[in-house]
Design a protein around this motif. Structure first.
Motif, PDB file in Angstrom:
ATOM      1  N   ALA A  69       0.820  -1.212   0.000  1.00 13.90           N
ATOM      2  CA  ALA A  69       0.000   0.000   0.000  1.00 13.90           C
ATOM      3  C   ALA A  69       0.855   1.265   0.000  1.00 13.90           C
ATOM      4  CB  ALA A  69      -0.930   0.001   1.212  1.00 13.90           C
ATOM      5  N   LEU A  70       1.979   1.228   0.706  1.00 11.57           N
ATOM      6  CA  LEU A  70       2.822   2.416   0.830  1.00 11.57           C
ATOM      7  C   LEU A  70       3.813   2.584  -0.313  1.00 11.57           C
ATOM      8  CD1 LEU A  70       3.777   2.549   4.627  1.00 11.57           C
ATOM      9  CD2 LEU A  70       1.958   3.768   3.440  1.00 11.57           C
ATOM     10  N   GLU A  71       3.895   1.618  -1.185  1.00  7.68           N
ATOM     11  CA  GLU A  71       4.929   1.662  -2.236  1.00  7.68           C
ATOM     12  C   GLU A  71       4.942   2.977  -3.021  1.00  7.68           C
ATOM     13  OE1 GLU A  71       6.465  -0.915  -6.116  1.00  7.68           O
ATOM     14  OE2 GLU A  71       4.768  -1.603  -4.938  1.00  7.68           O
ATOM     15  N   PRO A  72       3.784   3.510  -3.463  1.00  5.15           N
ATOM     16  CA  PRO A  72       3.831   4.786  -4.205  1.00  5.15           C
ATOM     17  C   PRO A  72       4.391   5.933  -3.366  1.00  5.15           C
ATOM     18  CG  PRO A  72       1.721   3.688  -4.552  1.00  5.15           C
ATOM     19  CD  PRO A  72       2.406   2.960  -3.435  1.00  5.15           C
ATOM     20  N   ARG A  73       4.019   6.013  -2.093  1.00  3.05           N
ATOM     21  CA  ARG A  73       4.535   7.092  -1.237  1.00  3.05           C
ATOM     22  C   ARG A  73       6.015   6.900  -0.944  1.00  3.05           C
ATOM     23  NH1 ARG A  73       1.563  11.081   1.069  1.00  3.05           N
ATOM     24  NH2 ARG A  73      -0.681  10.934   0.725  1.00  3.05           N
ATOM     25  N   LEU A  74       6.422   5.669  -0.712  1.00  2.00           N
ATOM     26  CA  LEU A  74       7.840   5.414  -0.492  1.00  2.00           C
ATOM     27  C   LEU A  74       8.656   5.809  -1.713  1.00  2.00           C
ATOM     28  CD1 LEU A  74       7.760   1.987   1.381  1.00  2.00           C
ATOM     29  CD2 LEU A  74       8.734   4.122   2.252  1.00  2.00           C
ATOM     30  N   GLN A  75       8.145   5.501  -2.900  1.00  4.81           N
ATOM     31  CA  GLN A  75       8.870   5.852  -4.114  1.00  4.81           C
ATOM     32  C   GLN A  75       8.920   7.364  -4.309  1.00  4.81           C
ATOM     33  OE1 GLN A  75      10.560   3.484  -6.014  1.00  4.81           O
ATOM     34  NE2 GLN A  75      11.505   5.420  -6.624  1.00  4.81           N
ATOM     35  N   ALA A  76       7.805   8.047  -4.021  1.00  7.85           N
ATOM     36  CA  ALA A  76       7.784   9.510  -4.122  1.00  7.85           C
ATOM     37  C   ALA A  76       8.795  10.122  -3.162  1.00  7.85           C
ATOM     38  CB  ALA A  76       6.384  10.035  -3.832  1.00  7.85           C
ATOM     39  N   PHE A  77       8.858   9.582  -1.947  1.00 12.25           N
ATOM     40  CA  PHE A  77       9.829  10.080  -0.981  1.00 12.25           C
ATOM     41  C   PHE A  77      11.257   9.845  -1.462  1.00 12.25           C
ATOM     42  CE2 PHE A  77      12.774   8.494   2.267  1.00 12.25           C
ATOM     43  CZ  PHE A  77      13.128   9.708   2.832  1.00 12.25           C
ATOM     44  N   LEU A  78      11.557   8.629  -1.939  1.00 13.36           N
ATOM     45  CA  LEU A  78      12.913   8.302  -2.373  1.00 13.36           C
ATOM     46  C   LEU A  78      13.336   9.140  -3.580  1.00 13.36           C
ATOM     47  CD1 LEU A  78      12.795   4.418  -1.954  1.00 13.36           C
ATOM     48  CD2 LEU A  78      14.075   6.047  -0.547  1.00 13.36           C
ATOM     49  N   ASP A  79      12.387   9.414  -4.482  1.00 11.58           N
ATOM     50  CA  ASP A  79      12.702  10.261  -5.644  1.00 11.58           C
ATOM     51  C   ASP A  79      13.060  11.674  -5.178  1.00 11.58           C
ATOM     52  OD1 ASP A  79      12.172   8.137  -7.307  1.00 11.58           O
ATOM     53  OD2 ASP A  79      10.181   8.833  -7.899  1.00 11.58           O
ATOM     54  N   GLY A  80      12.264  12.225  -4.255  1.00 15.33           N
ATOM     55  CA  GLY A  80      12.559  13.563  -3.738  1.00 15.33           C
ATOM     56  C   GLY A  80      13.844  13.595  -2.936  1.00 15.33           C
ATOM     57  N   ALA A  81      14.108  12.526  -2.178  1.00 12.63           N
ATOM     58  CA  ALA A  81      15.338  12.449  -1.391  1.00 12.63           C
ATOM     59  C   ALA A  81      16.561  12.441  -2.293  1.00 12.63           C
ATOM     60  CB  ALA A  81      15.319  11.203  -0.514  1.00 12.63           C
ATOM     61  N   ALA A 103       6.238  16.483   3.300  1.00 12.08           N
ATOM     62  CA  ALA A 103       5.172  16.582   2.304  1.00 12.08           C
ATOM     63  C   ALA A 103       4.587  15.205   2.010  1.00 12.08           C
ATOM     64  CB  ALA A 103       5.696  17.221   1.026  1.00 12.08           C
ATOM     65  N   VAL A 104       5.452  14.195   1.913  1.00  7.35           N
ATOM     66  CA  VAL A 104       4.969  12.836   1.675  1.00  7.35           C
ATOM     67  C   VAL A 104       4.277  12.289   2.917  1.00  7.35           C
ATOM     68  CG1 VAL A 104       5.639  10.502   0.985  1.00  7.35           C
ATOM     69  CG2 VAL A 104       6.782  12.455  -0.047  1.00  7.35           C
ATOM     70  N   LEU A 115       7.079   6.009   9.327  1.00  5.53           N
ATOM     71  CA  LEU A 115       8.246   6.840   9.596  1.00  5.53           C
ATOM     72  C   LEU A 115       8.639   6.800  11.068  1.00  5.53           C
ATOM     73  CD1 LEU A 115       7.560  10.140   7.595  1.00  5.53           C
ATOM     74  CD2 LEU A 115       9.198   8.347   7.031  1.00  5.53           C
ATOM     75  N   SER A 116       7.640   6.709  11.943  1.00  4.38           N
ATOM     76  CA  SER A 116       7.868   6.878  13.373  1.00  4.38           C
ATOM     77  C   SER A 116       8.295   5.596  14.078  1.00  4.38           C
ATOM     78  CB  SER A 116       6.578   7.384  14.042  1.00  4.38           C
ATOM     79  OG  SER A 116       6.155   8.591  13.452  1.00  4.38           O
ATOM     80  N   ARG A 117       8.109   4.461  13.453  1.00  9.90           N
ATOM     81  CA  ARG A 117       8.304   3.192  14.138  1.00  9.90           C
ATOM     82  C   ARG A 117       9.411   2.367  13.476  1.00  9.90           C
ATOM     83  NH1 ARG A 117       2.080   1.047  15.122  1.00  9.90           N
ATOM     84  NH2 ARG A 117       1.127   3.081  15.515  1.00  9.90           N
ATOM     85  N   ARG A 118       9.920   1.400  14.234  1.00 19.09           N
ATOM     86  CA  ARG A 118      10.814   0.381  13.691  1.00 19.09           C
ATOM     87  C   ARG A 118      10.117  -0.959  13.850  1.00 19.09           C
ATOM     88  NH1 ARG A 118      16.131   2.456  12.154  1.00 19.09           N
ATOM     89  NH2 ARG A 118      16.402   0.310  11.499  1.00 19.09           N
ATOM     90  N   PHE A 119      10.322  -1.852  12.879  1.00 15.68           N
ATOM     91  CA  PHE A 119       9.698  -3.167  12.890  1.00 15.68           C
ATOM     92  C   PHE A 119      10.803  -4.217  12.786  1.00 15.68           C
ATOM     93  CE2 PHE A 119       6.956  -0.015  10.938  1.00 15.68           C
ATOM     94  CZ  PHE A 119       5.774  -0.158  11.653  1.00 15.68           C
ATOM     95  N   PRO A 120      11.443  -4.534  13.927  1.00 10.82           N
ATOM     96  CA  PRO A 120      12.639  -5.375  13.899  1.00 10.82           C
ATOM     97  C   PRO A 120      12.413  -6.783  13.365  1.00 10.82           C
ATOM     98  CG  PRO A 120      11.894  -5.011  16.156  1.00 10.82           C
ATOM     99  CD  PRO A 120      11.104  -4.088  15.287  1.00 10.82           C
ATOM    100  N   GLY A 121      11.156  -7.214  13.287  1.00 10.12           N
ATOM    101  CA  GLY A 121      10.889  -8.545  12.754  1.00 10.12           C
ATOM    102  C   GLY A 121      10.870  -8.600  11.240  1.00 10.12           C
TER     103      GLY A 121
END
Length: 220
Positions: A69-81, A103-104, A115-121
């Protein structure tokens, strides 16, 4: 049934499976955006007009569905980064990176939570977070080395800013969806080297920061 009859049936089954998957992703994007990473999987299945078992066949874990579900937002963020990291001026790179990130972040509670959490599993999410942390470290240390950003800022301070921005977005998204930009630029002013003054509290250590993010992933 002949072999020539089997091939069209297989294609039809594959098409139906793709359509069900696409409906699940679309429903998950809407539900995660509205309610965060702990959104109801049962409601996502209902909204996609499939059984919950079908959801789990396509996405065995909540994290599998969240990442799809987050793939489009993650890609938008990575492109801007990537664009920010290529900027020549270190301060512009630092501010552009945070502007793009926030913005993303705006308007999607699921991405906000991610963004706020870590998922160590989950090795994939840990890798994404590690990449983001390294990018933050890169733009921050460049701005500090150029004398543009105050020398006592740490990565933990930026993550704290991400957390506080998430709460601002939650509170203002319906009535003032761009209010986060004012807070960001007020904080950027505070981060300038010429604004530096002694701070009575030391920054969080890397271990404290990681533990805090893992803790958030367990809070319901």
């Amino acid at each position: 049934m002949s072999q020539t009859d089997v091939a069209p049936m297989q294609r039809s089954l594959r098409r139906d499976a793709r359509e069900r998957r696409d409906r699940l992703v679309a429903a998950a994007q809407a539900e995660f955006a509205a309610h965060g990473v702990d959104a109801s999987l049962e409601k996502i299945a209902r909204d996609a007009d499939v059984a919950i078992g079908t959801l789990y066949r396509h996405f065995p874990t909540r994290m599998d569905l969240l990442l799809a579900a987050l793939e489009p937002r993650l890609q938008a963020f990575l492109d801007g980064a990537a664009q920010a990291l290529e900027m020549v001026d270190p301060w512009d790179a630092f501010t552009s990176y945070l502007e793009n990130l926030f913005a993303v972040q705006a308007g999607d509670r699921g991405f906000n939570d991610f963004l706020s959490r870590r998922f160590p599993g989950n090795a994939h999410t840990e890798h994404i977070h590690d990449v983001m942390c390294q990018q933050i470290e890169t733009v921050l240390t460049r701005a500090q080395a150029a004398g543009k950003a105050r020398a006592d800022i740490t990565q933990a301070d930026i993550v704290n800013l991400i957390w506080s921005n998430g709460r601002i977005i939650d509170a203002t998204s319906a009535k003032a969806p761009t209010a986060w930009r004012r807070q960001l630029h007020l904080m950027l002013d505070a981060y300038r080297a010429e604004r530096a003054h002694p701070i009575p509290e030391p920054p969080m250590t890397d271990e404290q920061l990681y533990d805090a993010m893992v803790h958030l992933s367990k809070v319901k």
